[in-house]
Design a protein around this motif. Structure first.
Motif, PDB file in Angstrom:
ATOM      1  N   LEU C 457       0.710  -1.097  -0.389  1.00 43.30           N
ATOM      2  CA  LEU C 457       0.241  -0.060  -0.467  1.00 43.30           C
ATOM      3  C   LEU C 457       1.013   1.393  -0.028  1.00 43.30           C
ATOM      4  O   LEU C 457       2.081   1.397   0.428  1.00 43.30           O
ATOM      5  CB  LEU C 457      -0.667  -0.258   0.999  1.00 43.30           C
ATOM      6  CG  LEU C 457      -1.782  -1.310   1.364  1.00 43.30           C
ATOM      7  CD1 LEU C 457      -2.902  -1.513   2.892  1.00 43.30           C
ATOM      8  CD2 LEU C 457      -2.469  -1.169  -0.069  1.00 43.30           C
ATOM      9  N   PRO C 458       0.647   2.237  -0.962  1.00 41.68           N
ATOM     10  CA  PRO C 458       1.031   3.393  -0.721  1.00 41.68           C
ATOM     11  C   PRO C 458       2.117   4.287   0.712  1.00 41.68           C
ATOM     12  O   PRO C 458       2.556   4.755   0.499  1.00 41.68           O
ATOM     13  CB  PRO C 458       0.467   4.548  -1.398  1.00 41.68           C
ATOM     14  CG  PRO C 458      -0.940   3.516  -1.635  1.00 41.68           C
ATOM     15  CD  PRO C 458      -1.382   3.125  -1.304  1.00 41.68           C
ATOM     16  N   GLN C 459       1.089   3.503   1.809  1.00 44.71           N
ATOM     17  CA  GLN C 459       1.493   4.508   3.068  1.00 44.71           C
ATOM     18  C   GLN C 459       3.337   3.433   3.036  1.00 44.71           C
ATOM     19  O   GLN C 459       3.487   4.332   4.034  1.00 44.71           O
ATOM     20  CB  GLN C 459       0.809   4.135   4.536  1.00 44.71           C
ATOM     21  CG  GLN C 459       0.781   3.151   4.792  1.00 44.71           C
ATOM     22  CD  GLN C 459      -0.673   2.216   4.411  1.00 44.71           C
ATOM     23  OE1 GLN C 459      -1.099   2.763   3.223  1.00 44.71           O
ATOM     24  NE2 GLN C 459      -1.779   1.538   5.137  1.00 44.71           N
ATOM     25  N   PHE C 460       3.438   2.570   2.881  1.00 45.18           N
ATOM     26  CA  PHE C 460       4.648   2.259   2.902  1.00 45.18           C
ATOM     27  C   PHE C 460       5.703   2.926   2.080  1.00 45.18           C
ATOM     28  O   PHE C 460       6.874   1.929   1.998  1.00 45.18           O
ATOM     29  CB  PHE C 460       4.427   0.425   2.920  1.00 45.18           C
ATOM     30  CG  PHE C 460       3.785  -0.227   3.796  1.00 45.18           C
ATOM     31  CD1 PHE C 460       3.541   0.545   5.570  1.00 45.18           C
ATOM     32  CD2 PHE C 460       2.572  -0.773   3.460  1.00 45.18           C
ATOM     33  CE1 PHE C 460       2.403  -0.191   5.815  1.00 45.18           C
ATOM     34  CE2 PHE C 460       1.896  -1.332   4.342  1.00 45.18           C
ATOM     35  CZ  PHE C 460       1.762  -1.342   5.316  1.00 45.18           C
ATOM     36  N   GLN C 461       5.289   3.716   1.412  1.00 48.06           N
ATOM     37  CA  GLN C 461       6.125   3.691   0.024  1.00 48.06           C
ATOM     38  C   GLN C 461       8.010   4.341   0.499  1.00 48.06           C
ATOM     39  O   GLN C 461       8.726   4.103   0.198  1.00 48.06           O
ATOM     40  CB  GLN C 461       6.312   4.424  -1.221  1.00 48.06           C
ATOM     41  CG  GLN C 461       6.094   4.521  -2.202  1.00 48.06           C
ATOM     42  CD  GLN C 461       6.640   5.169  -3.129  1.00 48.06           C
ATOM     43  OE1 GLN C 461       4.919   5.749  -3.474  1.00 48.06           O
ATOM     44  NE2 GLN C 461       7.499   4.825  -4.353  1.00 48.06           N
ATOM     45  N   ASP C 462       7.812   5.489   1.893  1.00 45.79           N
ATOM     46  CA  ASP C 462       8.862   6.194   2.137  1.00 45.79           C
ATOM     47  C   ASP C 462       9.706   5.297   2.233  1.00 45.79           C
ATOM     48  O   ASP C 462      11.203   5.394   1.616  1.00 45.79           O
ATOM     49  CB  ASP C 462       8.525   7.152   3.585  1.00 45.79           C
ATOM     50  CG  ASP C 462       7.379   8.105   2.698  1.00 45.79           C
ATOM     51  OD1 ASP C 462       7.163   8.004   1.394  1.00 45.79           O
ATOM     52  OD2 ASP C 462       6.839   8.976   3.276  1.00 45.79           O
ATOM     53  N   GLY C 463       9.358   4.365   3.723  1.00 50.72           N
ATOM     54  CA  GLY C 463      10.646   3.051   4.003  1.00 50.72           C
ATOM     55  C   GLY C 463      10.925   2.228   3.009  1.00 50.72           C
ATOM     56  O   GLY C 463      12.290   2.534   2.976  1.00 50.72           O
ATOM     57  N   ASN C 464      10.686   1.947   2.095  1.00 46.08           N
ATOM     58  CA  ASN C 464      10.697   1.412   0.864  1.00 46.08           C
ATOM     59  C   ASN C 464      11.582   1.898   0.309  1.00 46.08           C
ATOM     60  O   ASN C 464      12.539   1.798   0.021  1.00 46.08           O
ATOM     61  CB  ASN C 464       9.456   0.702   0.358  1.00 46.08           C
ATOM     62  CG  ASN C 464       8.781  -0.303   0.796  1.00 46.08           C
ATOM     63  OD1 ASN C 464      10.044  -1.395   0.892  1.00 46.08           O
ATOM     64  ND2 ASN C 464       7.629  -0.494   0.882  1.00 46.08           N
ATOM     65  N   VAL C 465      11.644   3.174  -0.393  1.00 40.29           N
ATOM     66  CA  VAL C 465      12.615   3.999  -1.238  1.00 40.29           C
ATOM     67  C   VAL C 465      14.208   4.018  -0.264  1.00 40.29           C
ATOM     68  O   VAL C 465      14.924   3.789  -0.930  1.00 40.29           O
ATOM     69  CB  VAL C 465      11.158   5.155  -1.111  1.00 40.29           C
ATOM     70  CG1 VAL C 465      12.808   6.332  -2.293  1.00 40.29           C
ATOM     71  CG2 VAL C 465      10.557   5.259  -2.195  1.00 40.29           C
ATOM     72  N   ILE C 466      13.760   4.584   1.256  1.00 41.84           N
ATOM     73  CA  ILE C 466      15.244   4.834   1.795  1.00 41.84           C
ATOM     74  C   ILE C 466      15.901   3.475   1.655  1.00 41.84           C
ATOM     75  O   ILE C 466      16.975   3.442   1.287  1.00 41.84           O
ATOM     76  CB  ILE C 466      14.623   4.663   3.159  1.00 41.84           C
ATOM     77  CG1 ILE C 466      13.946   6.244   2.943  1.00 41.84           C
ATOM     78  CG2 ILE C 466      15.917   4.932   3.897  1.00 41.84           C
ATOM     79  CD1 ILE C 466      13.970   6.722   4.630  1.00 41.84           C
ATOM     80  N   SER C 467      14.957   2.894   2.172  1.00 37.72           N
ATOM     81  CA  SER C 467      16.043   0.917   1.474  1.00 37.72           C
ATOM     82  C   SER C 467      16.621   0.623   0.707  1.00 37.72           C
ATOM     83  O   SER C 467      17.491   0.407   0.327  1.00 37.72           O
ATOM     84  CB  SER C 467      14.824   0.178   2.463  1.00 37.72           C
ATOM     85  OG  SER C 467      15.462  -1.242   2.145  1.00 37.72           O
ATOM     86  N   THR C 468      15.725   1.020  -0.434  1.00 40.57           N
ATOM     87  CA  THR C 468      16.292   0.610  -1.931  1.00 40.57           C
ATOM     88  C   THR C 468      17.507   1.233  -1.777  1.00 40.57           C
ATOM     89  O   THR C 468      18.740   1.174  -2.645  1.00 40.57           O
ATOM     90  CB  THR C 468      15.354   0.507  -3.116  1.00 40.57           C
ATOM     91  OG1 THR C 468      13.933  -0.104  -3.096  1.00 40.57           O
ATOM     92  CG2 THR C 468      15.706   0.508  -4.182  1.00 40.57           C
TER      93      THR C 468
END
Ligand code: HEA
Ligand code: HEA
Ligand code: CUA
Ligand SMILES: [Cu+2]
Lengths: 94, 213, 532, 311
Positions: C457-468
């Motif tokens: 879901l979109p609300q998880f995106q920030d963390g995933n971007v940092i992680s990538t």
């Protein structure tokens, strides 16, 4: 062997052990053929454990070998028993 | 440089012979046996859990197995354990002939065990009971588990019998060629240990499948 | 040859030379390197998959691959990393290379069996990898093979399972070999209480390998039999209990995490005394704690199953024991810290790696406490919190220790020194990337993002971007580190026997060691970490 | 944190803060000590190391203190978890069924939905049922999760304490569309909940009795999760699309043999009751599970009526 283990079991001992094992086998068959319900399983497993102990101690020489083998074998079997026990904490109390 | 290396080669060989460590190989065999105990231990866990969950089905299913067959096989294995133990006594005492006989007898008994098993399984197969058969698919849940375990555990045990036979056969030839003799019998001793393990497992399989109800 | 060195094991020529000489070698050092090279190949395979997964997860929706491929990715990633990298890991590479030398022996107890283990390792690896291309496509079960999904999926699970089985065999033989070696091959005077810590941790590991691996072996065999022969064990449709599969799987796989970490702790216990010029603080306590981890670690497997519907009592016991097993790890961390006290600390690359290890290991371990506690694990189980936990402790623990060992023993293995400045810079970048990659996963997990999710879901995106982005930084660090080491291997120059003034036996011989390690049998007269 | 969305949030979050708090203290403490040692005992400042071997007092201290702390943590974790197990007797029961890859919730009065509706401040027990593989019902905001294991019924319970919509995920990997196995929990005020229930029972009843069978069929397809695998617009998902399926000629594999069939009533019933009997060419066996216990023949008749309408 060589220095560390020079105990040689005699043929007679082996035959005695064999006789004992066969006797125990016949006893289990006899016991389990009569109805004893839960006791049945317990008796069969108890006798099987005795037989296993005899094989380990005499045929597999643990009695005469260096103590370390005996200790290791004991711990390993104890470990297995504990693992079975812990697994059953789940199944018995579901 | 080259000759230097040549020397090293020979040096290793004499060295390794001088440092023959029979206790090490026996320890190795024991450790392997512990592994095997845990291997079957895993199966014993599965067996006891399913027995606990399906007591009635396991009771009924076990009656399909012939106690007589199981008993004969048990006694065969016990005798073979004794013969292999005696073969070690014989080699320790330097009695090569007797040792050969005893190892031979063990292998023979193992063979009889397998033939017996073959007929036992065979009669099940004849009745249409084998892994994946239609009959097996139609069994009730508990029966299915019982026979699955029966085939799997006795099958795996059978594989161990065959491995044990190979080890014993190798020992036999080594005794014959005097490569295994009264001052150097680690191979026979270790094969014997392995063989006793096979017996040990059967000591439990027999009551679990044939006896208790 | 420089410095009047005797021909070392790399130069030595036996009956066979070249590649064949390597493939038929029974020299523990060459086998160690065989493991090393093959393992790095698999690690890089798994790592590239990790990077691809991160790319896929940079945004919701499809980025690179479809869901089926992604599921195959994390399965192979997990299998490669766990079974091909960290489980043999430090033990098979550095254990093989260093253990006999540290004990003052010429080789392990069964050199041929040792070679056999390597062949089984490669065979198992090949089976796992070919399972990707044969049959009905790459397995998509996750590395845990949970039934009944693993029974239902049409993908090529049997081959992967069989590969894991063969790998288990290899692992058992290594453990067997090491234990026998330690019982029988110690040099005169090397009592049990004089063995280096690394040897002790391998001893504890060996027992886990021997006693836990067969359980997963038989379980996987049953799974394969169920798929191939249709005899029933775990499929609920025929009365099987899928939870029993989990019990058996974790009975091995939890102890397996200590197979991964114990040798790693051993490496750290070697590095810290060397660079503090002080004996290891609480040597006996560390031995006891290693054995305690191995022992108690055997009984905590159920903490992976808190939400599976296990009985209450079992949850209680497993949670309790999981907390108990944290104590020996705590003892280790405290003793390492205390070893620094009043030392003469020499800030070299391996030391920095050891410190980085402690940093990430603590984070991993503390998050282990969170997942070991019942209430909290109910929330974070199977979320990215767990993913963060195990990357911190597996990659951060075992992986970091692996790199620490590489930097510590590289001069011993190849007789060449790497550029320490570049190595330090590489470590710094790597360390930064590592934390950026995995720390956000803790937050994602607490927010409730489940793992093994192709899409989110979109609300998880920030963390995933940092992680990538973190994963890219980490790659850069890793590339620097690895090229730096490879360049060191090639460069010629002065051979250093003992660049760190290490106290243990492997530093008392030439670098690289000769085939027989010791020209004459060493006689040990004191404990492992005596300076002057 | 501490959103109060369910009765479990506070205890769970307390355990979190306790464990993380102690951990941070140790983490910072140990790190600070290490840094201090590295600076203070650097070789340049402190060239000769003191050969200290250990201290039993310290060993005991740093065994006992962490031991006590972990026991405290264990206790908090345990006590925070205990309520999860003991559902009140008067709780409302809802049957939650998971299948690849959809949810269905059945309420006491027989209504089925694919979204979970619950009244606020009322204990709710979910019976967790899976028809194929293991799934796991996870409501992050409620701090609750329990696996749905085929062949047995697990249970979970909770009280929704704040009206609103919350995510509900499948947390146990269950194959291809695991990440799409997602729905919502709607916590409603009691009166709104009652109204919803009344309206739902109403429409369900009328739809079954009066309305167009195709509409009823469509509702069945939605509430039974068919759309997780079958599209109605021609897109190929896990299963063949429903678009234009009726009367269509189709190659299927029966017992390993390929044959041509026409999709008719009989074939569709068979496809739904014994999906593995005829496998549509190009698709995989074993994905679709039988709906024998979920759909009656009458239901399937309605579904067929709906299938006829999408050309
Ligand atoms: C190297 C491997 C490794 C190690 C060492 C550990 C160590 C620990 N692990 Fe971990 N774990 C994994 C690898 C590892 N784990 C993997 C791979 C998984 C996921 C598998 C999967 O599902 O795919 C997993 C999953 C996992 C779970 C399941 C989570 C879930 O799925 O819900 C749990 C639950 O209890 C757990 C607990 C622990 C604990 C308590 C420790 C402890 O041993 C940690 C002890 C360490 C410390 C505590 C830190 C050091 C101590 C101090 C600095 C002193 C201060 C300490 C105190 C005050 C106590 N782990
Ligand atoms: C030792 C163990 C280990 C290691 C080192 C890693 C390393 C990495 N892992 Fe790991 N991971 C696992 C063990 C490990 N993983 C396990 C067991 C799982 C669970 C699987 C399952 O659910 O079944 C998992 C799952 C997992 C997931 C969760 C998937 C999901 O649940 O959906 C993710 C997601 O980001 C991830 C990412 C990564 C990344 C980015 C790396 C990176 O850190 C990789 C590091 C490597 C590099 C940075 C590349 C280095 C390359 C070069 C130097 C060569 C240069 C070449 C090119 C650039 C092409 N892993
Ligand atoms: Cu259902 Cu994941
Ligand atoms: Cu674990």
């Amino acid at each position: 062997m060589s220095k560390e283990n020079n105990h040689i079991s005699s043929y007679k001992d082996h035959l005695l052990v064999l006789a004992l094992l066969i006797t125990l086998t016949v006893i289990t068959v006899a016991i389990t053929s009569i109805e004893l319900n839960a006791f049945n399983t317990a008796a069969a497993m108890l006798i099987a454990s005795c037989k296993a102990a005899i094989v380990l101690l005499y045929f597999m020489h643990l009695r005469f070998d260096q103590k370390i083998f005996l200790i290791m074998a004991f711990l390993v079997i104890a470990l297995l028993v504990v693992v079975i026990g812990i697994t059953f904490i789940d199944y018995l109390y579901r | 440089m080259n000759s230097n290396n040549q020397n090293m080669e020979t040096a290793i060989h004499t060295h390794s012979d001088m440092h023959r460590d029979d206790t090490a190989s026996k320890l190795g065999m024991w450790l392997f046996i512990f592994t095997e105990i845990l291997l079957f231990g895993g199966l014993f866990i599965v067996y006891s859990v399913y027995r606990y969950m399906n007591p009635v089905a396991f009771h009924l299913a076990h009656e399909e197995l012939s106690i007589t067959m199981g008993l004969i096989n048990t006694i065969i294995l016990l005798i073979s354990s004794a013969t292999v133990a005696m073969s070690i006594t014989a080699i320790q005492k330097g009695d090569k002939r007797l040792s050969l006989y005893m190892v031979g007898a063990t292998i023979l008994l193992a063979l009889v065990f397998l033939i017996n098993k073959y007929f036992e399984w065979g009669s099940k197969f004849e009745h249409g009971m084998y892994p994946g058969s239609d009959l097996m698919d139609m069994l009730s849940n508990g029966d299915m588990l019982f026979f699955s375990l029966y085939f799997f555990m006795t099958g795996l045990h059978g594989v161990h019998i065959i491995v044990g036979m190979v080890l014993l056969a190798v020992s036999w030839f080594k005794i014959k060629k005097d490569a295994v003799r009264s001052d150097k019998y680690a191979l026979l001793e270790n094969s014997g240990l392995y063989w006793h393990l096979v017996d040990l497992i059967w000591i439990f399989l027999f009551p679990l499948f044939y006896l208790i109800h | 040859m420089e410095n009047n060195h005797l021909p070392n094991y790399l130069e030595y020529r036996g009956k066979r030379t070249g590649l064949l000489g390597w493939l038929t070698t029974t020299d523990h050092k060459r086998i160690g390197l065989l493991y090393f090279y093959s393992m790095m190949t698999f690690f890089l395979t798994g790592a590239v998959l990790g990077i691809l997964m991160r790319l896929e997860l940079i945004a919701p929706g499809r980025q690179l691959v479809d869901a089926q491929t992604y599921n195959a990715f994390f399965t192979l990633h997990g299998l490669a990393m766990i079974f091909l990298f960290v489980i043999p890991g430090v033990g098979a590479v550095f254990g093989n290379f260093m253990l006999p030398i540290m004990l003052g022996a010429k080789d392990v107890a069964f050199p041929k069996v040792n070679l056999l283990s390597w062949y089984l390792y490669v065979l198992g690896a090949i089976i796992v990898l070919t399972s990707q291309f044969m049959g009905d496509g790459p397995p998509d079960t996750g590395w845990t093979f949970y039934a009944p999904y693993s029974l239902k999926t049409q993908t090529n699970v049997v081959a992967a399972v069989f590969g894991a089985f063969v790998l288990g065999f290899s692992s058992i033989l290594t453990g067997l070999n090491f234990i026998t070696t330690m019982h029988r091959m110690r040099a005169p005077g090397m009592g049990w209480k004089r063995m280096p810590m690394f040897a002790w941790t391998l001893y504890a590991t060996g027992w886990i390998q021997l006693l836990a691996t067969p359980i997963v072996g038989i379980t996987l065999l049953m799974l394969a039999a169920e798929r191939l022969l249709g005899i029933g064990f775990f499929d609920p449709a025929i009365g099987g209990d899928p939870i029993l599969f989990q019990h058996l799987f974790w009975t091995y796989s939890h102890p397996a995490v200590y197979i991964m970490i114990l040798p790693a702790m051993g490496v750290i216990s070697e590095i810290i005394p060397t660079f503090s010029r002080k004996p290891l603080f609480g040597y006996t306590a560390l031995i006891v704690s290693s054995m305690a981890i191995a022992f108690v670690g055997y009984f905590v497997w159920g903490h992976h199953m808190f939400t599976s519907g296990m009985s209450e009592g079992a949850r209680w016991v497993f949670s309790f024991l999981s907390f108990i097993v944290a104590i020996p790890s705590a003892i280790k961390v405290f003793n390492w810290t205390a070893t620094l006290y009043k030392g003469a600390i020499n800030l070299q690359t391996p030391f920095w790696w050891a410190m980085a290890f402690i940093f990430v290991f603590m984070i991993g371990g503390f998050s282990g406490l969170v997942v070991g506690s019942l209430a909290t694990d109910i929330h974070v189980h199977d979320t990215y919190f767990v993913v963060a936990h195990f990357h911190y402790i597996v990659f951060g623990g075992t992986g970091f220790a692996f790199f620490a060992a590489m930097h510590y023993w590289w001069p011993k293995i190849y007789g060449r020194m790497y550029n320490t400045k570049i190595a330090n810079i590489g470590l710094l970048i790597f360390f930064t990337g590592f934390n950026m990659l995995y720390f956000p996963m803790f937050i994602l997990g607490l927010m409730g993002m489940p793992r093994r999710y192709y899409d989110y879901l979109p609300q998880f995106q920030d963390g995933n971007v940092i992680s990538t982005i973190g994963s890219w930084i980490m790659i850069s660090g890793l590339i620097i580190i690895i090229t730096n080491l490879i360049r060191a291997k090639k460069q010629t120059g002065k051979i250093v026997d003992n660049p760190w003034n290490g106290p243990t036996l492997e530093w008392s011989i030439q670098s690289p060691p000769t085939l027989e390690n010791f020209e004459e049998l060493p006689v040990v007269t004191h404990g492992p970490y005596e300076f002057k | 944190m501490y959103s109060g969305a369910s009765n479990l949030v506070t205890t769970t979050d307390n355990a979190f803060f306790l464990i993380i708090g102690i951990s941070v203290i140790f983490f910072v403490g140990i790190l600070a000590t290490i840094i201090w040692f590295i600076i203070r005992y650097n070789k340049s400042k402190h060239p000769v190391a003191e050969q200290i071997h250990g201290s039993n007092t310290l060993e005991i201290a740093w065994t006992i203190i962490p031991l006590i702390l972990v026991l405290v943590m264990f206790f908090y974790g345990w006590s925070g978890y205990s309520p999860v197990r003991n559902a009140p007797k008067d709780a409302m029961r809802i049957e939650a069924t998971a299948r690849m890859w959809s949810w269905s919730f059945e309420y006491p009065n027989g209504i089925k939905t694919d979204t979970l509706y619950i009244p606020v401040d009322k204990p709710v027990v979910l019976d967790l049922i899976s028809v194929d593989v293991i799934h796991s019902l996870y409501i992050p905001a409620f701090r609750i999760k329990e696996d749905m294991v085929p062949g047995r019924t697990n249970r979970m319970w909770f009280i929704g304490q704040k009206p609103g919509n919350y995510e509900l995920f499948c947390a146990e990997y269950c194959g291809l569309s695991h990440s799409y196995m997602f729905t919502e929990v709607k916590v409603l005020e009691q009166d709104k909940y009652d109204a919803w229930l009344a309206q739902r029972s109403d429409t369900a009843a009328t739809a079954a009795a009066t309305a167009d069978p195709a509409v009823a069929g469509r509702r069945l397809i939605e509430s039974n999760g068919c759309l997780a695998c079958h599209s109605s617009d021609g897109t190929k998902l896990v299963g063949p699309s429903f678009k234009g399926i009726y009367d269509h000629k189709q190659a299927v594999v029966t017992n390993g043999q390929t044959r041509e069939i026409t999709v008719n009533d009989e074939y569709i019933i068979r496809s739904i009751y014994e999906p593995d009997a005829d496998v549509v060419e190009g698709f995989r066996k074993g994905q679709m599970v039988t709906y024998k216990n979920q759909l009656s023949e009458d239901d399937i008749k309605l579904i067929i009526e709906y299938l006829k309408t999408i050309k």
